[in-house]
Design a protein around this motif. Structure first.
Motif, PDB file in Angstrom:
ATOM      1  N   PRO A  29      41.318  45.344  29.219  1.00 19.94           N
ATOM      2  CA  PRO A  29      39.950  45.875  29.185  1.00 19.94           C
ATOM      3  C   PRO A  29      39.051  45.056  28.253  1.00 19.94           C
ATOM      4  CG  PRO A  29      41.524  47.662  29.118  1.00 19.94           C
ATOM      5  CD  PRO A  29      42.308  46.381  28.951  1.00 19.94           C
ATOM      6  N   GLY A  30      37.823  44.825  28.723  1.00 19.80           N
ATOM      7  CA  GLY A  30      36.855  44.054  27.949  1.00 19.80           C
ATOM      8  C   GLY A  30      36.969  42.562  28.151  1.00 19.80           C
ATOM      9  N   ILE A  31      38.090  42.114  28.716  1.00 20.50           N
ATOM     10  CA  ILE A  31      38.318  40.686  28.932  1.00 20.50           C
ATOM     11  C   ILE A  31      38.436  40.374  30.423  1.00 20.50           C
ATOM     12  CG2 ILE A  31      39.916  38.756  28.519  1.00 20.50           C
ATOM     13  CD1 ILE A  31      40.668  40.226  25.889  1.00 20.50           C
ATOM     14  N   ALA A  32      39.286  41.122  31.140  1.00 21.07           N
ATOM     15  CA  ALA A  32      39.515  40.882  32.569  1.00 21.07           C
ATOM     16  C   ALA A  32      38.245  41.159  33.370  1.00 21.07           C
ATOM     17  CB  ALA A  32      40.655  41.748  33.066  1.00 21.07           C
ATOM     18  N   ALA A  81      37.332  39.404  39.414  1.00 19.55           N
ATOM     19  CA  ALA A  81      38.143  38.327  39.999  1.00 19.55           C
ATOM     20  C   ALA A  81      39.573  38.373  39.475  1.00 19.55           C
ATOM     21  CB  ALA A  81      37.506  36.969  39.705  1.00 19.55           C
ATOM     22  N   ASP A  82      39.742  38.666  38.194  1.00 17.20           N
ATOM     23  CA  ASP A  82      41.091  38.782  37.621  1.00 17.20           C
ATOM     24  C   ASP A  82      41.861  39.929  38.264  1.00 17.20           C
ATOM     25  OD1 ASP A  82      40.556  36.694  35.787  1.00 17.20           O
ATOM     26  OD2 ASP A  82      39.763  38.124  34.314  1.00 17.20           O
ATOM     27  N   VAL A  83      41.182  41.044  38.479  1.00 15.92           N
ATOM     28  CA  VAL A  83      41.826  42.203  39.104  1.00 15.92           C
ATOM     29  C   VAL A  83      42.324  41.826  40.496  1.00 15.92           C
ATOM     30  CG1 VAL A  83      41.528  44.564  39.950  1.00 15.92           C
ATOM     31  CG2 VAL A  83      40.448  43.874  37.803  1.00 15.92           C
ATOM     32  N   GLU A  84      41.454  41.208  41.288  1.00 15.78           N
ATOM     33  CA  GLU A  84      41.840  40.840  42.654  1.00 15.78           C
ATOM     34  C   GLU A  84      42.964  39.808  42.652  1.00 15.78           C
ATOM     35  OE1 GLU A  84      38.121  39.831  44.546  1.00 15.78           O
ATOM     36  OE2 GLU A  84      37.835  41.926  45.157  1.00 15.78           O
ATOM     37  N   THR A  85      42.967  38.901  41.692  1.00 14.32           N
ATOM     38  CA  THR A  85      44.034  37.895  41.602  1.00 14.32           C
ATOM     39  C   THR A  85      45.358  38.543  41.206  1.00 14.32           C
ATOM     40  OG1 THR A  85      42.481  36.146  41.008  1.00 14.32           O
ATOM     41  CG2 THR A  85      44.785  35.794  40.419  1.00 14.32           C
ATOM     42  N   GLN A  86      45.335  39.444  40.237  1.00 17.52           N
ATOM     43  CA  GLN A  86      46.565  40.058  39.725  1.00 17.52           C
ATOM     44  C   GLN A  86      47.156  41.118  40.648  1.00 17.52           C
ATOM     45  OE1 GLN A  86      48.492  39.310  37.062  1.00 17.52           O
ATOM     46  NE2 GLN A  86      47.141  37.586  36.757  1.00 17.52           N
ATOM     47  N   LYS A  90      33.206  43.505  34.244  1.00 14.68           N
ATOM     48  CA  LYS A  90      34.377  43.435  33.358  1.00 14.68           C
ATOM     49  C   LYS A  90      35.134  44.761  33.451  1.00 14.68           C
ATOM     50  CE  LYS A  90      33.476  39.757  30.434  1.00 14.68           C
ATOM     51  NZ  LYS A  90      33.586  39.177  29.166  1.00 14.68           N
ATOM     52  N   VAL A  91      36.441  44.665  33.262  1.00 17.08           N
ATOM     53  CA  VAL A  91      37.297  45.846  33.322  1.00 17.08           C
ATOM     54  C   VAL A  91      37.090  46.685  32.064  1.00 17.08           C
ATOM     55  CG1 VAL A  91      39.697  46.639  33.309  1.00 17.08           C
ATOM     56  CG2 VAL A  91      39.015  44.722  34.771  1.00 17.08           C
ATOM     57  N   LEU A  92      36.815  47.976  32.255  1.00 21.31           N
ATOM     58  CA  LEU A  92      36.688  48.917  31.138  1.00 21.31           C
ATOM     59  C   LEU A  92      38.000  49.624  30.843  1.00 21.31           C
ATOM     60  CD1 LEU A  92      33.289  50.726  31.808  1.00 21.31           C
ATOM     61  CD2 LEU A  92      33.817  49.087  30.008  1.00 21.31           C
TER      62      LEU A  92
END
Length: 160
Positions: free
Chosen positions: A30-33, A36-41, A79-81
Motif C-alpha cells: 500500500p502507498g507504493i504499488a 499496473a503492479d496489481v495487474e502484473t502481480q 496507487k494501492v491503499l
C-alpha cells in the motif's frame, strides 16, 4: 491447434490460481504499488466498483475452489491503499439484516454459489476458511426477492 489452445488456457487458469495462493497479493505494498503492479502481480479482477472519492475497489474471488477473496482498494491517483483477504470471521459478522446484495459482495466478494430455497429466498454460499481445526465451514447469506439480507448462518461439519 485446438489442443495447444486448450493447454494454454489451462496453464493460464492454473497460474491465476497459484497467484491467489502463492502470495502475489503480499507483494502489493500500500502507498507504493500501482494499478499496473496489481495487474502484473495478480491479473485482472473478477469485479470492480467505482468509489465515491474517485478510487476503485477490485475483487479477486477464488470461490468456490478455495477459501480466499482479496479486495484491493485503489486511490484516485491509481496507487494501492489496501489489500485485504476479506473472508474472515470479523468480516462475515459485519453482514446485517437489510443489507443489499451489492453491499454484501463489496464486503465479502462473490459467493461460491447462489441457490434459491423453499422460503422464496436466494442463498449465497461461501466456502469459508478453517475457522475451527478439523471442521469445514460455509458462510450463508439469505436474501429476499427484493435483494435484502434476511438472515445469515455458518454451517460447520467435520472433515472426512
Amino acid at each position: 491447434m485446438r489442443t495447444k489452445a486448450l493447454l494454454a488456457a489451462l496453464a493460464l487458469s492454473l497460474s491465476a490460481c497459484a497467484t491467489m495462493v502463492d502470495g502475489g497479493f503480499a507483494k502489493l505494498k500500500p502507498g507504493i504499488a500501482t494499478v499496473a503492479d496489481v495487474e502484473t502481480q495478480v491479473g485482472k479482477p473478477n469485479h470492480t466498483w467505482k468509489n465515491a472519492d474517485g478510487g476503485q475497489q477490485w475483487e479477486y474471488s477464488d470461490q468456490p475452489s478455495r477459501q480466499v477473496t482479496y479486495m484491493v482498494i485503489i486511490a484516485p491517483d491509481n496507487k494501492v491503499l489496501a489489500v485485504d483477504q476479506v473472508l474472515t470471521r470479523e468480516q462475515v459478522y459485519k453482514v446485517k439484516q437489510g443489507m443489499t446484495e451489492d453491499d454484501v459482495r463489496r464486503l465479502l466478494g462473490a459467493p461460491g454459489s447462489k441457490t434459491p430455497n423453499l422460503k422464496n429466498e436466494i442463498t449465497w454460499d461461501w466456502n469459508a476458511p478453517d475457522w475451527m481445526d478439523g471442521f469445514r465451514q460455509h458462510f450463508l447469506v439469505y436474501f429476499n426477492r427484493a435483494g435484502r439480507v434476511t438472515r445469515t448462518d455458518i454451517l460447520t461439519y467435520e472433515e472426512n
